[in-house]
Scaffold this active site. Structure first.
Site, PDB file in Angstrom:
ATOM      1  N   LYS A  76      19.764 -14.268  83.257  1.00  0.00           N
ATOM      2  CA  LYS A  76      20.587 -13.900  84.413  1.00  0.00           C
ATOM      3  C   LYS A  76      20.658 -15.120  85.333  1.00  0.00           C
ATOM      4  O   LYS A  76      19.650 -15.826  85.507  1.00  0.00           O
ATOM      5  CB  LYS A  76      19.939 -12.707  85.130  1.00  0.00           C
ATOM      6  CG  LYS A  76      20.756 -12.150  86.293  1.00  0.00           C
ATOM      7  CD  LYS A  76      20.073 -10.922  86.913  1.00  0.00           C
ATOM      8  CE  LYS A  76      20.883 -10.324  88.055  1.00  0.00           C
ATOM      9  NZ  LYS A  76      20.242  -9.125  88.630  1.00  0.00           N
ATOM     10  N   SER A 151      23.238  -5.022  89.145  1.00  0.00           N
ATOM     11  CA  SER A 151      23.796  -6.350  89.237  1.00  0.00           C
ATOM     12  C   SER A 151      23.652  -7.185  87.963  1.00  0.00           C
ATOM     13  O   SER A 151      24.361  -8.181  87.813  1.00  0.00           O
ATOM     14  CB  SER A 151      23.127  -7.107  90.386  1.00  0.00           C
ATOM     15  OG  SER A 151      21.758  -7.331  90.115  1.00  0.00           O
ATOM     16  N   SER A 175      19.100  -2.620  89.128  1.00  0.00           N
ATOM     17  CA  SER A 175      19.962  -3.673  88.566  1.00  0.00           C
ATOM     18  C   SER A 175      19.699  -4.040  87.115  1.00  0.00           C
ATOM     19  O   SER A 175      20.503  -4.737  86.507  1.00  0.00           O
ATOM     20  CB  SER A 175      19.863  -4.934  89.419  1.00  0.00           C
ATOM     21  OG  SER A 175      20.673  -4.794  90.565  1.00  0.00           O
TER      22      SER A 175
END
Lengths: 484, 480
Positions: A76, A151, A175
């Site tokens: 990420k 997210s 997330s």
């Protein structure tokens, strides 16, 4: 090759069935072919990946390979990577390259994993749909008109479409678990402190936690093994010993007590999602688990508490992005005030600004007691709910999200409705507990996630429960046809 | 109207650790800009603070020295404000739960009476960097070497009633932190900074007046001046019908005045909240016990001991214990000389004057304590006179070696051979018949003074080396 598990790939590498360079090329080709439709990656690192693969092949040849050596993964874009740009999904960091590796990144490096690139995410991890990314929305591989969740939407979409074997994510209010649910993969948020936060760009420091996103619980266990453990550079990381997660897989479920919080099955839950979760509950019964109803009475307070605590911390955490030392700086500032105002106005998107404003307000003189302090008190009540529940049951089960993936743009203008998509995941962060989302039977052709919540440092138990379900069913094996 | 001045001080003592409070970067002063700022000090995205244990030990030492309550559980909080030399946009400090609670120190007033000054609290925090406005042509340079340097902020009660008392208190704290070895006390380099909260009220009034906070004070002398200026300003303002506003004022040493920097309305809302990156500091008994059992001798105890063990007056004892380095110097000299009073006189007299003249600290004295002590021993054993000793001292100061070397090389050894002295005395008597006559004709009361002339002549003739006591005796004998 891309549908194999990590242990299968690792065996193939060691047996010489294919090299890490070949495996890496295969995934790079898939990214080149498919990612334009998904936008799962912000930065691709082809050259670094191939260099890493060559190094991994040498290590394998030398007989020094670990379970992740030569396995292509993605990070990420919230983890700082030495020499590779780290944007955090924001214009603010469009040209930012950190001079150091996050602890998570360096641990994967040591394990010999190959990094294909940095995945897309909501800006500064603030969002539940990946639509707040400055680098464009990510699309759900199961239906590209829909969101992947957020997210960690880029990581979830990349794993679901097999544009990497597995990926890292971070979870502040859901997330990892919410996009895992919406994309049909397995995502684990560990106990707060299980994984070092060093080098992970902070959103809400008391809630943020990194974890694995993978095709199966078995793969997630391998990833967590590499990530978990005390780090002297993170004072909030736990000294707790790290068990052998893979060895814990396959344990018997007879007599395991599963609690179903009645608050997680009430109004607001999509009946199709409820039905899929029920099917999984029946599986657990068949596997010998005992299922009882429990109550988490303060559940409805979790979202409001979260939207005081998380913005308060973010308002302070994001103050360092001021245009002075790094990150976006406005053109020709007139004076200091102008430099601050325009750099931040231009560098941050609307959701980030909204949360900075909410948080600044909540911490202001005269409001602190009513908002921040009160929220912290309620946070204790929420933790107490779980503590009571874990005196009765071993694990808590419910849906990960109230519905399946929603259409792009559907909730973008309605923050409150967006915030409610994390209603079942947020309390877990507030209490600092581990939670895992596991794919169950799809509803209307879209993935559905089941959430298992464990007591502190019970990741092994959660992984085992997820693994047993995945041994008994094929839900996690479904792949989006478009990306085969 | 009679006015009463009320003063409280906030002192920032830079803790003398090798590395910073939350990172491993060095705290050494004077390095090239930004060469001692690591990723953590720069506030890069993703970095986290880790508390330096040494600062906790130092704070507990301080608490013990001022007999303060300890914050068994203290919490770091973020103080949020934007400033270019504050890399994270917040300063990590302690707010609601500081590590040091209520304590006190005693100051000596001029009349010799002691006064107790309360310390409200002391808390740990990190320093900011520095903004450099010169040499950047309209821009500002940022040096983050100082960012993250550990500070102990010591907040007093509003217990002081004059600038003098404030200075005495500040000196006392200065003395304590140096004795504890937790701060080098260097005010020029900013290792020890004082802010003063000053207000006035009509004598007899219980409520406090509106205060002004004075900043930018970098010496004790300026502290006294800044307060005196401010007190006068406030009284003038009130007496001419005005009102004191709560504000921060900068002291301008060049103009000897204070100027408004910002008023309460312009003050930041710091939005303090507990720093989620740091765990609360929990002090356990073993840690506290270990610190307490390892405390150095404190100024008051040392003063007392000096006055008892060395027979010093209260004044002398307090002068030589003013700083730890001076006290250590004195003690070495006294031991080596074998005469504490003589040692005190020299350390406070000749040595202090020489240091003062060249603006040197005791630590950089060209004459070290063992050397001075060895010289004083030569006075005590009559090898040289006190007067000759001044020559020897000067030579030592100029690097000509140790006392014995100099005495030998310059032939300064005192003449104690009575035959040799007698010869000189006879010569002087023979050469001054007139003076001898008037001496003999004078009254006994006047003779004492007149003897001085002959002593002077003998000393001159012997180049100062004749033992003055013997010279006096012989002259008296021969002139009677």
């Amino acid at each position: 090759m891309h549908n194999k598990s990590i242990s299968e790939l690792s065996a193939g590498l060691r047996q010489g069935a294919f090299s890490s360079v070949e495996l890496t090329r295969h995934f790079l080709d898939r990214i080149a072919r498919h990612d334009e439709r998904l936008n799962a990656y912000i930065t691709r690192t082809e050259e670094a990946a191939l260099a890493g693969a060559r190094a991994a092949d040498a290590r394998i040849a030398a007989g020094e390979a670990g379970p992740l050596t030569g396995i292509p993964i993605a990070h990420k874009d919230i983890f700082c990577t030495d020499g590779i740009r780290t944007t955090c999904g924001s214009r603010m960091l469009e040209r930012f390259t950190a001079p150091y590796d996050a602890t998570v990144v360096s641990r994967f490096k040591q394990a010999g994993a190959v990094v294909l690139g940095k995945t897309n995410m909501d800006e500064f991890a603030m969002g539940s749909s990946n639509e707040t990314s400055y680098y464009g929305a990510v699309r759900n591989p199961w239906d590209t008109t829909r969101v992947p969740g957020g997210s960690s939407g880029g990581s979830a979409a990349a794993v679901a479409a097999r544009l990497c074997v597995a990926a890292t994510g971070t979870d502040t209010g859901g997330s990892i678990r919410q996009p895992a649910a919406l994309c049909g993969i397995t995502g684990l948020k560990p106990t707060y402190g299980r994984v070092s936060r060093y080098g992970m760009i902070a959103f809400a420091s008391s809630l943020d936690q990194a974890g694995p996103m993978a095709a199966s619980a078995e793969d997630a266990a391998t990833l967590l093994q590499a990530m978990a453990g005390f780090d002297e550079r993170d004072s909030t990381s736990a000294q707790e010993p790290v068990p052998d997660y893979s060895a814990a897989l396959g344990g018997d479920l007879a007599g395991v007590r599963i609690g179903l919080p009645k608050e997680y099955f009430g109004a607001g839950l999509d009946p199709a999602v409820a039905a899929s979760v029920e099917q999984a509950i029946d599986e657990y019964r068949r596997l010998g688990a005992e299922v009882v109803e429990i109550s988490l009475p303060n559940t409805s307070l979790a979202v409001p508490v979260y939207y005081v605590v998380a913005p308060a911390e973010c308002s302070s955490n994001l103050a360092r992005f001021d245009g002075v030392r790094y990150g976006h700086r406005c053109e020709a500032p007139r004076d200091l005030e102008d430099l601050y105002k325009r750099s931040r106005a231009e560098g941050f998107g609307p959701e980030v600004k909204r949360r900075i404003m909410i948080g600044t307000y909540a911490l202001s003189a005269g409001y602190y007691d009513a908002y921040y302090l009160k929220a912290q008190q309620i946070r204790h009540l929420i933790s107490d709910d779980f503590a009571r529940a874990f005196r009765e049951v071993d694990v808590i089960l419910g849906p990960t999200t109230p519905g399946t993936a929603f259409a792009l743009g559907e909730k973008a203008d309605d923050p409150v409705s967006m915030y409610l998509s994390d209603i079942y995941t947020i309390a877990v962060n507030l209490a600092g507990l581990p939670g895992i989302s596991v794919p169950v039977a799809p509803a209307d052709g879209r993935p559905v996630g089941l959430q298992l919540i464990g007591n502190y440092f019970q990741e092994a138990r959660l992984l085992n429960l997820a693994h047993r379900l995945q041994q008994a069913t094929d839900w996690h094996k479904a792949a989006p046809a478009e990306f085969e | 109207m009679q006015w009463e001045t009320v003063i409280g001080l906030e002192i920032h003592a830079q803790l003398a650790t090798r590395s910073k409070i939350f990172s491993g970067a060095s705290t050494a002063f004077g390095a090239a800009p930004n060469t001692q700022a690591c990723n953590i000090d720069l506030g890069l995205p993703g970095v986290l603070p880790v508390l330096n244990r040494e600062v906790v030990r130092m704070a507990v030492r301080f608490a013990t020295a001022i007999d303060a309550e300890l914050g068994r559980r203290s919490v770091f909080a973020r103080k949020n404000y934007f400033y270019p030399d504050l890399p994270k946009g917040y300063q990590i400090s302690q707010y609601e739960l500081p590590i040091v609670g209520r304590g006190h120190v005693e100051i000596l007033l001029e009349e010799g009476a002691a006064k107790r000054i309360g310390v409200t609290r002391a808390h740990l925090e990190e320093d900011a960097g520095k903004s450099l406005h010169e040499d950047f042509h309209g821009s500002t340079g940022i040096d983050l070497n100082r960012a993250g340097t550990p500070l102990l902020e010591i907040v007093s009660e509003p217990d002081m009633r004059s600038a003098r008392e404030a200075v005495a208190y500040a000196r006392k704290i200065h003395q304590i932190v140096q004795y504890l070895g937790i701060c080098d006390g260097n005010m020029q380099e900013g290792s020890f900074r004082c802010d003063a909260n000053v207000s006035v009220r009509p004598m007899g009034e219980d409520r406090l007046g509106t205060r002004a906070e004075l900043k930018n004070i970098n010496s004790f002398r300026f502290l006294e001046r800044a307060i005196n200026f401010e007190v006068e300003r406030q009284i003038d303002l009130i007496e001419s019908g005005g009102k004191v506003v709560q504000e921060t004022r900068l002291y301008d040493a060049a103009r000897d005045e204070t100027r408004s920097m910002r008023t309460k309305e312009e003050a930041n809302d710091y939005r303090y909240f507990p720093d989620p990156d740091l765990l609360p500091v929990e002090l356990d008994d073993a840690f506290i016990e270990a610190v307490r059992s390892d405390m150095p001798e404190l100024p008051d105890a040392k003063r007392q001991r000096f006055s008892e063990a060395y027979g010093l007056s209260a004044y002398d004892a307090s002068v030589v214990t003013a700083s730890l380095s001076l006290a250590d110097y004195f003690e070495t000299v006294a031991e080596a000389a074998g005469d504490a009073k003589l040692a005190a006189n020299w350390v406070m007299g000749e040595l202090a004057a020489a240091l003062n003249k060249e603006n040197l600290e005791i630590g950089s004295s060209p004459v070290d304590a063992p050397r001075l002590g060895a010289m004083l021993r030569r006075i005590a054993d009559n090898t040289i006179s006190g007067k000759i000793a001044k020559q020897v001292f000067e030579a030592m100061w100029n690097g000509e070696g140790g006392a014995d070397e100099i005495i030998e090389a310059r032939g300064l050894k005192q003449i104690t051979d009575s035959g040799a002295i007698e010869r000189v005395v006879d010569e002087v008597i023979a050469a001054n018949p007139q003076q001898v006559e008037s001496y003999r004709g004078a009254e006994a009361a006047k003779q004492g003074k007149m003897l001085g002339f002959f002593v002077g002549q003998v000393m001159k003739a012997s180049q100062g080396k004749a033992n003055p006591k013997q010279v006096n005796e012989l002259l008296r004998q021969k002139l009677s």
